[in-house]
Design an enzyme around this catalytic site. Sequence first.
Site, PDB file in Angstrom:
ATOM      1  N   CYS A   1      42.608  42.947  37.723  1.00 12.62           N
ATOM      2  CA  CYS A   1      42.295  43.489  36.392  1.00 12.62           C
ATOM      3  C   CYS A   1      42.105  44.985  36.548  1.00 12.62           C
ATOM      4  O   CYS A   1      42.820  45.633  37.306  1.00 12.62           O
ATOM      5  CB  CYS A   1      41.065  42.806  35.801  1.00 12.62           C
ATOM      6  SG  CYS A   1      39.569  42.970  36.799  1.00 12.62           S
ATOM      7  N   GLY A   2      41.116  45.572  35.867  1.00 12.80           N
ATOM      8  CA  GLY A   2      40.849  46.990  36.028  1.00 12.80           C
ATOM      9  C   GLY A   2      39.989  47.300  37.225  1.00 12.80           C
ATOM     10  O   GLY A   2      40.288  48.201  38.006  1.00 12.80           O
TER      11      GLY A   2
END
Length: 315
Positions: A263-264
């Site tokens: 993800c981030g």
Amino acid sequence: MSGTAVAAASAAGAGPFPTLVSPEWLMVNLGSVKLLDASWALPNAGRDVVAEHMAERIPTARFFDVERIADPESQLPHMLPSEAQFAAAADALGISGEDAVVVYDSAGLFSAPRAWWTWHVFGHPKVAVLDGGLPAWKAAGGEVDTSPVDQAALHAPAEALRNPPAATRYKACLDAAQVRSWQQVLDNVSSRAEQVADARPEARWRGEAPEPRPGLKLGHIPGSRSLPFASLLLDGRMKPREELAAAFEAAGVDLSQPLVCSCGTGTTACILALAAQQVQPGTQVAIYDGSWSEWGQLPGVPVATGSGGGGDGDS
């Protein structure tokens, strides 16, 4: 109640400990679990999660600081700490290896899965996420504690991690098989031995929307599949098992095969891992801990854009 959350009739000591529990379950079992508020927010969200915890919390909850119970030497956000550091934090939280732990967050279902995964990856056998978090708890009629918070107790876990003692009561054992480094992910770009699912919004995966952290490239890991974490949730709670299974299938993810989630910053990737456990308990899932905050700044690694899964970028 979400179709994936365990019903209130299941006692904390009966059978295998669940990975996701309902507010009704927690009401029945509140006295037999250790409760942790693992709220965290993106830097551009304009929230102060510590202040939110101090203002109101589920009774008996301690604050699990996702940002600070992490590797203090890393420049990346909340990377996993060492075994000794995590054990020191667990001691400061008053949690033993035998305790049943339930984690929640004030957004509903956002950062709590990261805390769930962290406890799980360090070998804690009984840890669950509260489905829907604090909002669902309040909606179900659960009481909240608004009394003053002991400031020393609030910050003790993170402070203990900075200078862990030589010996700890809690014994942490990192399961490296559940963690992926950037080098392992890079090797997988060529081998495709493992599936990679990206939990960021699809526009960020495509490289069509900016990253919340400055200086990062736009796009995704070549070969990765887009599976936005929000597509697995409904009103801040996990969707029913059948809908979760359909979402994985639509993204081209086969849960019978090894899966790496990204993800981030390695936070919402854990929502994907938690969802996978609802669909197929025991499925093999690892987290790319550095995620896009690391990959997006590494020189020389391939970056793909658009809907293609191949290496159509090489910056």
